[in-house]
Design an enzyme around this catalytic site. Structure first.
Site, PDB file in Angstrom:
ATOM      1  CD  GLU A 156      -8.878  -4.967   4.035  1.00  0.00           C
ATOM      2  OE1 GLU A 156      -9.034  -3.831   4.516  1.00  0.00           O
ATOM      3  OE2 GLU A 156      -9.704  -5.479   3.271  1.00  0.00           O
ATOM      4  CB  SER A 157      -5.355  -3.400   9.622  1.00  0.00           C
ATOM      5  OG  SER A 157      -5.996  -2.489   8.785  1.00  0.00           O
ATOM      6  CD  GLU A 193     -11.836  -2.325   5.509  1.00  0.00           C
ATOM      7  OE1 GLU A 193     -10.915  -2.065   4.693  1.00  0.00           O
ATOM      8  OE2 GLU A 193     -12.138  -1.563   6.440  1.00  0.00           O
ATOM      9  CG  ASN A 200      -9.642  -3.172   8.930  1.00  0.00           C
ATOM     10  OD1 ASN A 200      -8.723  -3.293   9.734  1.00  0.00           O
ATOM     11  ND2 ASN A 200      -9.853  -2.052   8.271  1.00  0.00           N
ATOM     12  CE  LYS A 210      -2.459   3.972   6.623  1.00  0.00           C
ATOM     13  NZ  LYS A 210      -2.840   2.846   7.505  1.00  0.00           N
ATOM     14  CD  GLU A 225      -3.097   0.849   2.112  1.00  0.00           C
ATOM     15  OE1 GLU A 225      -4.101   0.339   1.559  1.00  0.00           O
ATOM     16  OE2 GLU A 225      -3.021   1.087   3.326  1.00  0.00           O
ATOM     17  CE  LYS A 257      -7.410   0.628   2.813  1.00  0.00           C
ATOM     18  NZ  LYS A 257      -6.334   0.290   3.770  1.00  0.00           N
TER      19      LYS A 257
END
Length: 267
Positions: A222-223, A172, A192, A63, A61, A123
């Site tokens: 995710e995360s 998500e 997530n 970010k 990602e 995203k």
């Protein structure tokens, strides 16, 4: 991010969209996308297929910032880092396009597109079909739909429109209740691991929800993933995609950090 922050972001997003529509009307954007799709046949990149065929499944990602941590890499540029990710083994690239809270921009997808061969996920907090047309226009291959932002009907309608625009969908979810959003036109399901109410991140959430999902969906965690061993364990649990941003972005060379991470995952 805290639930009230999520609500704040979505409220701000709706204002942004109306401002964008005043600059480029929906009719103009939709017409431009129709022309684009007529002219550019045969250029689809499947994020789902790329993840399914990969030995690591890393979605790297781009970010630059987060609401909870502030700037992660303010100097990061979309013409360098996504390309470096792709060259160093990413299965797909996620590009944050929210400007106010994440330091992103829609044009980052357009800038990165010619520099990468792997699929790009737009995203953002998508609540309006206008954003799907935007994603198509700048060269995204897939879009994120967040169950917590949408009603089930809104999610269903957006997923259907995304497929009409030849965009894949990553849905998500955060909880058992949101599993009801999984349905037609959903290509990938992302769990997530960050609790929306407490900021607490726990990968156990991925294992818990994966056991409740239909086996035919491609699963993305995710995360909060910072350890290659976690990826190996999640792969054994059935996951094929792993969305990782801060782990790479906070290093001096995100592409190099990704390469080292993948080597550890696949050794």
């Amino acid at each position: 991010m805290a639930k009230d922050i999520l609500e704040e972001i979505v409220a701000n997003k709706r204002i942004e969209i109306e401002q964008q529509k005043a600059v480029i009307t929906p009719a103009t954007l939709y017409s431009n996308v129709d022309t684009l799709m007529t002219e550019n046949t045969g250029t689809r990149r499947s994020m789902r297929q790329s993840l399914a065929q990969s030995a690591s499944g890393i979605i790297a990602e781009f970010k630059r910032k987060s609401p909870s941590k502030g700037w992660i890499k303010e100097e990061g540029t979309p013409d360098v880092i996504p390309a470096s990710y792709c060259q160093n083994g990413a299965s797909a690239i996620s590009i944050l396009t929210d400007e106010k809270y994440f330091g992103g921009n829609l044009r980052y997808v357009r800038i990165a597109r010619p520099t990468v061969s792997c699929p790009i996920l737009r995203k953002d907090f998508i609540v309006d079909e206008y954003q799907l047309y935007q994603a198509k226009m700048v060269g995204a291959d897939a879009v994120l739909l967040i169950a917590a932002d949408l009603t089930k009907q809104e999610c269903k309608d957006l997923a259907k429109k995304a497929h009409e625009l030849e965009l894949e969908t990553l849905l998500e979810v955060h909880s058992e209740q949101e599993l009801e959003y999984v349905g037609d036109n959903i290509d990938m399901v992302g769990v997530n691991n960050r609790n929306l109410g407490t900021f607490h991140t726990d990968v156990v959430n991925s294992y818990r929800l994966a056991s409740l999902l239909p086996k035919d969906y491609l699963l993305v965690s995710e995360s909060g993933i910072s350890n290659p061993q976690t990826v190996r364990e999640l792969r054994e649990a059935g996951f094929r995609g792993f969305l990782i941003g801060e782990t790479f972005m906070k290093t001096p060379n995100p592409g190099s950090a990704l390469r080292t991470f993948i080597e550890e995952v696949t050794k």
